[in-house]
Design a protein around this motif. Structure first.
Motif, PDB file in Angstrom:
ATOM      1  N   MET A   1      -1.808  38.094  51.030  1.00  0.00           N
ATOM      2  CA  MET A   1      -1.956  39.529  50.866  1.00  0.00           C
ATOM      3  C   MET A   1      -3.297  39.969  51.457  1.00  0.00           C
ATOM      4  SD  MET A   1      -2.177  41.571  47.209  1.00  0.00           S
ATOM      5  CE  MET A   1      -3.501  40.460  46.644  1.00  0.00           C
ATOM      6  N   ARG A   2      -3.267  41.001  52.281  1.00  0.00           N
ATOM      7  CA  ARG A   2      -4.498  41.483  52.918  1.00  0.00           C
ATOM      8  C   ARG A   2      -5.240  42.510  52.076  1.00  0.00           C
ATOM      9  NH1 ARG A   2      -5.393  45.668  56.384  1.00  0.00           N
ATOM     10  NH2 ARG A   2      -3.184  46.067  56.773  1.00  0.00           N
ATOM     11  N   LYS A   3      -4.502  43.315  51.346  1.00  0.00           N
ATOM     12  CA  LYS A   3      -5.145  44.379  50.577  1.00  0.00           C
ATOM     13  C   LYS A   3      -4.292  44.707  49.358  1.00  0.00           C
ATOM     14  CE  LYS A   3      -7.270  47.514  52.852  1.00  0.00           C
ATOM     15  NZ  LYS A   3      -7.593  48.625  53.773  1.00  0.00           N
ATOM     16  N   LEU A   4      -4.976  44.960  48.220  1.00  0.00           N
ATOM     17  CA  LEU A   4      -4.309  45.375  46.991  1.00  0.00           C
ATOM     18  C   LEU A   4      -4.820  46.744  46.588  1.00  0.00           C
ATOM     19  CD1 LEU A   4      -2.505  44.788  44.501  1.00  0.00           C
ATOM     20  CD2 LEU A   4      -4.506  43.717  43.432  1.00  0.00           C
ATOM     21  N   ALA A   5      -3.905  47.685  46.410  1.00  0.00           N
ATOM     22  CA  ALA A   5      -4.222  48.994  45.852  1.00  0.00           C
ATOM     23  C   ALA A   5      -3.433  49.150  44.560  1.00  0.00           C
ATOM     24  CB  ALA A   5      -3.863  50.104  46.847  1.00  0.00           C
ATOM     25  N   LEU A   6      -3.878  50.044  43.723  1.00  0.00           N
ATOM     26  CA  LEU A   6      -3.283  50.195  42.402  1.00  0.00           C
ATOM     27  C   LEU A   6      -2.770  51.618  42.211  1.00  0.00           C
ATOM     28  CD1 LEU A   6      -6.225  48.459  40.510  1.00  0.00           C
ATOM     29  CD2 LEU A   6      -4.164  47.363  41.427  1.00  0.00           C
ATOM     30  N   ILE A   7      -1.676  51.752  41.478  1.00  0.00           N
ATOM     31  CA  ILE A   7      -1.121  53.066  41.156  1.00  0.00           C
ATOM     32  C   ILE A   7      -1.118  53.231  39.644  1.00  0.00           C
ATOM     33  CG2 ILE A   7       0.920  54.550  41.244  1.00  0.00           C
ATOM     34  CD1 ILE A   7       1.631  53.264  43.899  1.00  0.00           C
ATOM     35  N   SER A   8      -1.744  54.299  39.199  1.00  0.00           N
ATOM     36  CA  SER A   8      -1.848  54.586  37.775  1.00  0.00           C
ATOM     37  C   SER A   8      -1.643  56.081  37.582  1.00  0.00           C
ATOM     38  CB  SER A   8      -3.222  54.123  37.258  1.00  0.00           C
ATOM     39  OG  SER A   8      -3.316  54.264  35.863  1.00  0.00           O
ATOM     40  N   GLY A   9      -1.908  56.587  36.378  1.00  0.00           N
ATOM     41  CA  GLY A   9      -1.827  58.016  36.151  1.00  0.00           C
ATOM     42  C   GLY A   9      -0.989  58.385  34.942  1.00  0.00           C
ATOM     43  N   LEU A  10      -0.603  59.652  34.876  1.00  0.00           N
ATOM     44  CA  LEU A  10       0.182  60.172  33.769  1.00  0.00           C
ATOM     45  C   LEU A  10       1.653  59.776  33.918  1.00  0.00           C
ATOM     46  CD1 LEU A  10      -1.228  63.814  33.512  1.00  0.00           C
ATOM     47  CD2 LEU A  10      -1.676  61.923  31.937  1.00  0.00           C
TER      48      LEU A  10
ATOM     49  N   VAL B   1      -2.138  50.855  33.041  1.00  0.00           N
ATOM     50  CA  VAL B   1      -3.353  50.312  32.434  1.00  0.00           C
ATOM     51  C   VAL B   1      -4.335  49.736  33.445  1.00  0.00           C
ATOM     52  CG1 VAL B   1      -2.142  49.831  30.277  1.00  0.00           C
ATOM     53  CG2 VAL B   1      -2.368  48.019  31.981  1.00  0.00           C
ATOM     54  N   TRP B   2      -4.000  49.773  34.735  1.00  0.00           N
ATOM     55  CA  TRP B   2      -4.945  49.261  35.727  1.00  0.00           C
ATOM     56  C   TRP B   2      -6.288  49.987  35.624  1.00  0.00           C
ATOM     57  CZ3 TRP B   2      -5.240  44.861  37.780  1.00  0.00           C
ATOM     58  CH2 TRP B   2      -4.140  44.172  38.306  1.00  0.00           C
ATOM     59  N   THR B   3      -6.273  51.255  35.244  1.00  0.00           N
ATOM     60  CA  THR B   3      -7.514  52.029  35.203  1.00  0.00           C
ATOM     61  C   THR B   3      -8.537  51.415  34.255  1.00  0.00           C
ATOM     62  OG1 THR B   3      -6.023  53.930  35.441  1.00  0.00           O
ATOM     63  CG2 THR B   3      -8.357  54.407  35.156  1.00  0.00           C
ATOM     64  N   SER B   4      -8.075  50.695  33.242  1.00  0.00           N
ATOM     65  CA  SER B   4      -9.003  50.062  32.291  1.00  0.00           C
ATOM     66  C   SER B   4      -9.287  48.611  32.637  1.00  0.00           C
ATOM     67  CB  SER B   4      -8.438  50.143  30.866  1.00  0.00           C
ATOM     68  OG  SER B   4      -7.227  49.415  30.773  1.00  0.00           O
ATOM     69  N   ASN B   5      -8.840  48.162  33.804  1.00  0.00           N
ATOM     70  CA  ASN B   5      -9.018  46.757  34.174  1.00  0.00           C
ATOM     71  C   ASN B   5      -9.679  46.587  35.534  1.00  0.00           C
ATOM     72  OD1 ASN B   5      -7.484  44.866  32.096  1.00  0.00           O
ATOM     73  ND2 ASN B   5      -6.248  46.720  32.320  1.00  0.00           N
ATOM     74  N   ILE B   6     -10.395  47.599  35.982  1.00  0.00           N
ATOM     75  CA  ILE B   6     -11.040  47.531  37.291  1.00  0.00           C
ATOM     76  C   ILE B   6     -12.108  46.446  37.316  1.00  0.00           C
ATOM     77  CG2 ILE B   6     -12.295  48.837  39.047  1.00  0.00           C
ATOM     78  CD1 ILE B   6     -11.157  51.396  37.804  1.00  0.00           C
ATOM     79  N   GLN B   7     -12.920  46.392  36.276  1.00  0.00           N
ATOM     80  CA  GLN B   7     -14.000  45.404  36.237  1.00  0.00           C
ATOM     81  C   GLN B   7     -13.451  43.979  36.260  1.00  0.00           C
ATOM     82  OE1 GLN B   7     -16.538  45.603  32.749  1.00  0.00           O
ATOM     83  NE2 GLN B   7     -18.286  44.849  33.905  1.00  0.00           N
ATOM     84  N   LEU B   8     -12.385  43.744  35.505  1.00  0.00           N
ATOM     85  CA  LEU B   8     -11.758  42.421  35.486  1.00  0.00           C
ATOM     86  C   LEU B   8     -11.210  42.071  36.858  1.00  0.00           C
ATOM     87  CD1 LEU B   8     -10.652  39.905  34.056  1.00  0.00           C
ATOM     88  CD2 LEU B   8      -8.665  41.285  33.341  1.00  0.00           C
ATOM     89  N   LEU B   9     -10.526  43.015  37.502  1.00  0.00           N
ATOM     90  CA  LEU B   9      -9.954  42.740  38.818  1.00  0.00           C
ATOM     91  C   LEU B   9     -11.049  42.448  39.845  1.00  0.00           C
ATOM     92  CD1 LEU B   9      -7.343  42.603  40.497  1.00  0.00           C
ATOM     93  CD2 LEU B   9      -7.689  45.013  41.047  1.00  0.00           C
ATOM     94  N   ASP B  10     -12.151  43.183  39.778  1.00  0.00           N
ATOM     95  CA  ASP B  10     -13.264  42.930  40.698  1.00  0.00           C
ATOM     96  C   ASP B  10     -13.789  41.504  40.545  1.00  0.00           C
ATOM     97  OD1 ASP B  10     -13.040  45.523  41.563  1.00  0.00           O
ATOM     98  OD2 ASP B  10     -14.901  46.234  40.652  1.00  0.00           O
TER      99      ASP B  10
ATOM    100  N   ILE C   1      -7.696  52.925  43.414  1.00  0.00           N
ATOM    101  CA  ILE C   1      -6.632  53.362  42.511  1.00  0.00           C
ATOM    102  C   ILE C   1      -6.108  54.724  42.955  1.00  0.00           C
ATOM    103  CG2 ILE C   1      -6.096  54.131  40.165  1.00  0.00           C
ATOM    104  CD1 ILE C   1      -7.943  52.087  39.069  1.00  0.00           C
ATOM    105  N   ILE C   2      -4.793  54.837  43.024  1.00  0.00           N
ATOM    106  CA  ILE C   2      -4.133  56.127  43.239  1.00  0.00           C
ATOM    107  C   ILE C   2      -3.665  56.603  41.870  1.00  0.00           C
ATOM    108  CG2 ILE C   2      -2.405  57.378  44.561  1.00  0.00           C
ATOM    109  CD1 ILE C   2      -4.385  55.747  46.275  1.00  0.00           C
ATOM    110  N   TRP C   3      -4.164  57.756  41.426  1.00  0.00           N
ATOM    111  CA  TRP C   3      -3.888  58.252  40.075  1.00  0.00           C
ATOM    112  C   TRP C   3      -3.039  59.505  40.176  1.00  0.00           C
ATOM    113  CZ3 TRP C   3      -4.372  61.638  35.912  1.00  0.00           C
ATOM    114  CH2 TRP C   3      -4.497  61.072  34.631  1.00  0.00           C
ATOM    115  N   THR C   4      -1.793  59.437  39.680  1.00  0.00           N
ATOM    116  CA  THR C   4      -0.874  60.567  39.809  1.00  0.00           C
ATOM    117  C   THR C   4      -1.038  61.528  38.632  1.00  0.00           C
ATOM    118  OG1 THR C   4       0.900  59.299  38.752  1.00  0.00           O
ATOM    119  CG2 THR C   4       0.803  59.267  41.164  1.00  0.00           C
TER     120      THR C   4
END
Length: 300
Positions: free
Chosen positions: A6-15, A94-103, A113-116
Protein backbone atom coordinates in the motif's frame (compact mmCIF):
# COMPACT_ATOMS: atom_id res chain seq x y z
CA UNK A 1 2.96 -13.69 -7.28
CA UNK A 2 4.36 -10.24 -6.61
CA UNK A 3 2.59 -8.39 -3.79
CA UNK A 4 2.64 -4.60 -3.96
CA UNK A 5 2.62 -2.59 -0.75
CA UNK A 6 0.00 0.00 0.00
CA UNK A 7 1.40 3.40 -0.99
CA UNK A 8 -0.93 5.66 0.95
CA UNK A 9 -3.63 5.34 3.61
CA UNK A 10 -6.37 7.92 4.06
CA UNK A 11 -9.21 7.72 6.53
CA UNK A 12 -12.94 8.46 6.27
CA UNK A 13 -14.83 9.52 9.36
CA UNK A 14 -17.62 11.92 10.29
CA UNK A 15 -21.29 12.00 11.21
CA UNK A 16 -23.67 9.13 10.46
CA UNK A 17 -26.06 9.60 7.52
CA UNK A 18 -23.75 12.26 6.07
CA UNK A 19 -22.73 10.81 2.70
CA UNK A 20 -19.79 8.55 3.55
CA UNK A 21 -21.27 5.65 1.56
CA UNK A 22 -21.73 7.91 -1.47
CA UNK A 23 -18.17 9.18 -1.04
CA UNK A 24 -16.71 5.66 -0.85
CA UNK A 25 -18.50 4.60 -4.01
CA UNK A 26 -17.25 7.70 -5.81
CA UNK A 27 -13.71 6.96 -4.68
CA UNK A 28 -13.97 3.38 -5.91
CA UNK A 29 -14.88 4.58 -9.38
CA UNK A 30 -11.23 5.66 -9.60
CA UNK A 31 -9.24 2.50 -10.49
CA UNK A 32 -6.21 3.76 -8.57
CA UNK A 33 -8.16 4.14 -5.31
CA UNK A 34 -9.73 1.63 -2.94
CA UNK A 35 -12.39 2.64 -0.40
CA UNK A 36 -13.76 0.20 2.15
CA UNK A 37 -17.29 -0.13 3.47
CA UNK A 38 -17.55 0.40 7.22
CA UNK A 39 -14.31 -1.16 8.38
CA UNK A 40 -13.15 -2.98 11.50
CA UNK A 41 -9.45 -2.54 10.79
CA UNK A 42 -8.88 -0.15 13.69
CA UNK A 43 -10.67 -2.62 16.00
CA UNK A 44 -8.22 -5.35 14.98
CA UNK A 45 -5.29 -2.99 15.57
CA UNK A 46 -6.57 -2.03 18.99
CA UNK A 47 -7.25 -5.67 19.88
CA UNK A 48 -3.64 -6.58 19.02
CA UNK A 49 -2.46 -3.63 21.10
CA UNK A 50 -4.69 -4.75 23.98
CA UNK A 51 -3.39 -8.32 23.83
CA UNK A 52 0.22 -7.16 23.92
CA UNK A 53 -0.66 -4.82 26.79
CA UNK A 54 -2.50 -7.34 28.99
CA UNK A 55 -1.65 -10.89 27.94
CA UNK A 56 0.33 -12.46 30.79
CA UNK A 57 2.91 -13.99 28.46
CA UNK A 58 3.64 -10.66 26.83
CA UNK A 59 3.65 -8.93 30.23
CA UNK A 60 6.37 -11.30 31.39
CA UNK A 61 8.65 -9.87 28.67
CA UNK A 62 10.44 -6.54 28.50
CA UNK A 63 8.11 -4.86 26.05
CA UNK A 64 10.05 -1.59 26.11
CA UNK A 65 12.84 -3.43 24.30
CA UNK A 66 10.30 -4.89 21.86
CA UNK A 67 8.65 -1.61 20.83
CA UNK A 68 10.06 -1.76 17.31
CA UNK A 69 8.79 -5.34 16.97
CA UNK A 70 5.35 -4.28 18.16
CA UNK A 71 5.31 -1.39 15.71
CA UNK A 72 6.46 -3.61 12.85
CA UNK A 73 3.81 -6.20 13.70
CA UNK A 74 0.97 -3.66 13.68
CA UNK A 75 2.29 -1.96 10.56
CA UNK A 76 2.66 -5.35 8.90
CA UNK A 77 -0.98 -6.12 9.56
CA UNK A 78 -2.11 -2.88 7.91
CA UNK A 79 0.18 -3.29 4.92
CA UNK A 80 -0.71 -6.96 4.53
CA UNK A 81 -4.43 -6.40 4.83
CA UNK A 82 -4.33 -3.73 2.14
CA UNK A 83 -1.69 -5.34 -0.06
CA UNK A 84 -2.07 -4.82 -3.81
CA UNK A 85 -4.13 -1.70 -3.14
CA UNK A 86 -2.28 1.48 -4.04
CA UNK A 87 -4.19 4.28 -2.28
CA UNK A 88 -6.59 3.12 0.44
CA UNK A 89 -9.45 4.99 2.10
CA UNK A 90 -10.51 3.14 5.25
CA UNK A 91 -13.94 4.13 6.57
CA UNK A 92 -14.58 4.08 10.30
CA UNK A 93 -15.99 6.81 12.53
CA UNK A 94 -13.53 6.19 15.38
CA UNK A 95 -10.41 6.87 13.31
CA UNK A 96 -10.59 10.49 14.50
CA UNK A 97 -9.66 9.35 18.02
CA UNK A 98 -6.84 7.09 16.84
CA UNK A 99 -4.61 9.43 14.85
CA UNK A 100 -1.80 9.37 17.40
CA UNK A 101 -1.82 5.56 17.51
CA UNK A 102 -1.78 5.29 13.72
CA UNK A 103 1.13 7.74 13.48
CA UNK A 104 3.13 5.62 15.92
CA UNK A 105 2.39 2.48 13.89
CA UNK A 106 3.19 3.93 10.47
CA UNK A 107 6.15 5.97 11.69
CA UNK A 108 4.96 9.21 10.07
CA UNK A 109 2.26 11.86 10.42
CA UNK A 110 1.16 12.07 6.79
CA UNK A 111 -2.19 10.29 7.04
CA UNK A 112 -5.20 12.52 6.36
CA UNK A 113 -8.84 12.23 7.44
CA UNK A 114 -11.88 13.01 5.29
CA UNK A 115 -14.69 14.00 7.68
CA UNK A 116 -18.22 13.96 6.26
CA UNK A 117 -20.71 16.50 7.58
CA UNK A 118 -24.45 17.00 7.31
CA UNK A 119 -26.73 19.34 9.22
CA UNK A 120 -27.31 17.42 12.50
CA UNK A 121 -31.04 18.17 12.29
CA UNK A 122 -31.10 16.30 8.97
CA UNK A 123 -29.04 13.48 10.47
CA UNK A 124 -31.45 13.00 13.37
CA UNK A 125 -34.37 13.30 10.98
CA UNK A 126 -32.90 10.64 8.66
CA UNK A 127 -32.31 8.21 11.53
CA UNK A 128 -35.81 8.72 12.92
CA UNK A 129 -37.48 8.38 9.51
CA UNK A 130 -35.78 5.03 8.95
CA UNK A 131 -36.67 3.94 12.48
CA UNK A 132 -40.34 4.62 11.78
CA UNK A 133 -40.16 3.08 8.30
CA UNK A 134 -38.90 -0.20 9.80
CA UNK A 135 -41.00 -0.03 12.98
CA UNK A 136 -41.73 -3.77 12.86
CA UNK A 137 -38.08 -4.36 13.82
CA UNK A 138 -36.23 -3.02 16.83
CA UNK A 139 -33.10 -0.93 16.77
CA UNK A 140 -30.08 -3.14 17.55
CA UNK A 141 -29.58 -1.29 20.86
CA UNK A 142 -33.25 -1.60 21.80
CA UNK A 143 -32.80 -5.10 23.20
CA UNK A 144 -30.61 -3.80 26.03
CA UNK A 145 -32.10 -0.30 26.30
CA UNK A 146 -35.82 -0.66 25.50
CA UNK A 147 -36.89 2.45 27.39
CA UNK A 148 -34.43 4.59 25.43
CA UNK A 149 -36.49 4.01 22.29
CA UNK A 150 -39.98 4.07 23.81
CA UNK A 151 -40.87 7.63 22.71
CA UNK A 152 -39.70 10.12 20.12
CA UNK A 153 -38.27 12.28 22.90
CA UNK A 154 -36.27 9.39 24.32
CA UNK A 155 -35.03 8.27 20.91
CA UNK A 156 -33.76 11.71 20.01
CA UNK A 157 -32.23 12.01 23.48
CA UNK A 158 -30.43 8.71 22.86
CA UNK A 159 -29.13 9.82 19.45
CA UNK A 160 -27.72 13.13 20.73
CA UNK A 161 -26.66 12.16 24.26
CA UNK A 162 -23.00 12.40 25.22
CA UNK A 163 -21.31 9.35 23.74
CA UNK A 164 -24.35 8.74 21.54
CA UNK A 165 -24.52 7.92 17.87
CA UNK A 166 -24.31 11.55 16.75
CA UNK A 167 -22.47 13.19 19.64
CA UNK A 168 -19.56 10.75 19.86
CA UNK A 169 -18.12 11.59 16.41
CA UNK A 170 -18.34 15.27 17.40
CA UNK A 171 -16.62 14.62 20.74
CA UNK A 172 -13.66 12.84 19.16
CA UNK A 173 -13.42 15.49 16.43
CA UNK A 174 -13.17 18.11 19.16
CA UNK A 175 -10.41 16.07 20.80
CA UNK A 176 -8.52 15.79 17.49
CA UNK A 177 -8.66 19.57 17.05
CA UNK A 178 -7.46 20.08 20.63
CA UNK A 179 -4.62 17.63 19.99
CA UNK A 180 -3.44 19.74 17.06
CA UNK A 181 -4.60 17.54 14.16
CA UNK A 182 -6.93 20.08 12.58
CA UNK A 183 -4.73 20.63 9.53
CA UNK A 184 -4.98 16.91 8.72
CA UNK A 185 -8.79 16.85 8.56
CA UNK A 186 -10.76 17.82 5.45
CA UNK A 187 -14.48 18.47 5.82
CA UNK A 188 -17.03 17.54 3.17
CA UNK A 189 -20.66 18.55 3.48
CA UNK A 190 -23.30 16.22 2.10
CA UNK A 191 -24.86 19.14 0.22
CA UNK A 192 -21.60 19.98 -1.56
CA UNK A 193 -20.80 16.34 -2.30
CA UNK A 194 -24.13 16.00 -4.12
CA UNK A 195 -24.26 19.40 -5.79
CA UNK A 196 -20.57 20.13 -6.52
CA UNK A 197 -19.23 16.60 -6.79
CA UNK A 198 -16.29 17.13 -9.13
CA UNK A 199 -15.13 20.23 -7.26
CA UNK A 200 -15.25 18.36 -3.95
CA UNK A 201 -13.34 15.40 -5.37
CA UNK A 202 -10.72 17.75 -6.80
CA UNK A 203 -10.18 19.12 -3.33
CA UNK A 204 -9.98 15.60 -1.88
CA UNK A 205 -7.25 14.76 -4.38
CA UNK A 206 -5.39 17.96 -3.57
CA UNK A 207 -5.70 17.36 0.16
CA UNK A 208 -4.22 13.86 0.07
CA UNK A 209 -1.61 14.81 -2.52
CA UNK A 210 -2.87 12.80 -5.49
CA UNK A 211 -3.33 14.07 -9.04
CA UNK A 212 -6.86 15.04 -10.02
CA UNK A 213 -9.09 12.95 -12.27
CA UNK A 214 -12.54 13.28 -13.79
CA UNK A 215 -15.40 11.44 -12.08
CA UNK A 216 -18.47 10.23 -13.94
CA UNK A 217 -21.18 11.82 -11.79
CA UNK A 218 -23.94 10.73 -14.16
CA UNK A 219 -23.42 6.97 -13.96
CA UNK A 220 -22.29 6.01 -10.48
CA UNK A 221 -22.42 2.31 -9.58
CA UNK A 222 -22.57 0.70 -6.15
CA UNK A 223 -19.22 -0.86 -5.30
CA UNK A 224 -19.21 -1.09 -1.50
CA UNK A 225 -21.61 -3.50 0.16
CA UNK A 226 -22.78 -4.00 3.74
CA UNK A 227 -25.53 -6.34 4.89
CA UNK A 228 -27.95 -3.86 6.41
CA UNK A 229 -29.96 -6.69 7.97
CA UNK A 230 -27.24 -6.74 10.61
CA UNK A 231 -28.48 -3.31 11.72
CA UNK A 232 -32.12 -4.43 11.44
CA UNK A 233 -32.32 -2.15 8.40
CA UNK A 234 -32.22 0.97 10.59
CA UNK A 235 -29.07 2.23 8.86
CA UNK A 236 -28.93 1.70 5.13
CA UNK A 237 -25.69 1.67 3.15
CA UNK A 238 -27.00 1.73 -0.40
CA UNK A 239 -26.79 4.50 -2.96
CA UNK A 240 -29.05 5.48 -5.79
CA UNK A 241 -27.13 4.38 -8.86
CA UNK A 242 -26.88 6.64 -11.87
CA UNK A 243 -26.69 10.42 -11.71
CA UNK A 244 -25.77 11.96 -8.38
CA UNK A 245 -28.62 14.17 -7.24
CA UNK A 246 -29.35 16.06 -4.06
CA UNK A 247 -32.81 15.49 -2.61
CA UNK A 248 -34.32 18.00 -0.23
CA UNK A 249 -34.82 16.46 3.18
CA UNK A 250 -38.42 16.02 4.26
CA UNK A 251 -38.34 17.03 7.91
CA UNK A 252 -40.71 15.01 10.08
CA UNK A 253 -39.42 16.26 13.44
CA UNK A 254 -41.57 18.64 15.45
CA UNK A 255 -40.15 22.17 15.74
CA UNK A 256 -39.28 21.56 19.39
CA UNK A 257 -36.70 18.93 18.43
CA UNK A 258 -35.39 20.91 15.47
CA UNK A 259 -34.58 23.70 17.94
CA UNK A 260 -33.03 21.34 20.51
CA UNK A 261 -30.76 19.63 17.99
CA UNK A 262 -29.87 22.89 16.27
CA UNK A 263 -28.89 24.52 19.54
CA UNK A 264 -26.86 21.54 20.74
CA UNK A 265 -24.78 21.37 17.58
CA UNK A 266 -24.55 25.09 16.86
CA UNK A 267 -20.84 25.13 17.87
CA UNK A 268 -20.13 22.33 15.36
CA UNK A 269 -22.01 24.15 12.61
CA UNK A 270 -20.19 27.42 13.33
CA UNK A 271 -16.89 25.60 13.28
CA UNK A 272 -17.59 23.86 9.97
CA UNK A 273 -18.94 26.92 8.15
CA UNK A 274 -17.29 29.84 9.92
CA UNK A 275 -14.09 28.37 11.34
CA UNK A 276 -15.09 29.20 14.92
CA UNK A 277 -12.56 27.04 16.74
CA UNK A 278 -13.02 28.81 20.08
CA UNK A 279 -16.75 28.18 20.14
CA UNK A 280 -16.32 24.55 19.13
CA UNK A 281 -13.68 23.84 21.75
CA UNK A 282 -15.41 25.96 24.38
CA UNK A 283 -12.29 28.01 25.06
CA UNK A 284 -10.98 31.49 24.51
CA UNK A 285 -7.72 31.60 22.57
CA UNK A 286 -5.56 34.46 23.89
CA UNK A 287 -4.95 37.18 21.33
CA UNK A 288 -1.29 37.84 20.50
CA UNK A 289 -0.44 41.50 20.82
CA UNK A 290 2.33 43.21 18.88
CA UNK A 291 4.82 44.91 21.19
CA UNK A 292 7.70 47.23 20.36
CA UNK A 293 10.98 46.62 22.16
CA UNK A 294 13.54 49.32 22.97
CA UNK A 295 15.11 49.11 19.50
CA UNK A 296 11.77 49.70 17.80
CA UNK A 297 11.42 46.11 16.51
CA UNK A 298 7.98 44.54 16.50
CA UNK A 299 7.63 41.41 18.56
CA UNK A 300 4.53 39.23 18.59
Amino acid sequence: MKINKMRKLALISGLPRSGSTLLCNLINSNPNFHATPTSGVIDVVRNIRSTISHNVTFKAQNRLEAMSDIQNGLKGFLEGYFSNKEVVFDKCRVWTSNIQLLDAILGHSDTKIIWTYRNPVEVVNSIERQYQKTILLENSDELNMPMSFATLDRRIGTYISEGGLISYPVEILRDAIEMGYGDRIFFISYFDLCNHTQEVMNRVHDFIGEGRCEYDVSNLKQSTFEFDGFYNYKFMHTIKEGEIEYSETKIILPQKYIDIVGQKYAPLNNFIFNGDVEGFLGITIPKTENVQNDSGEIKE
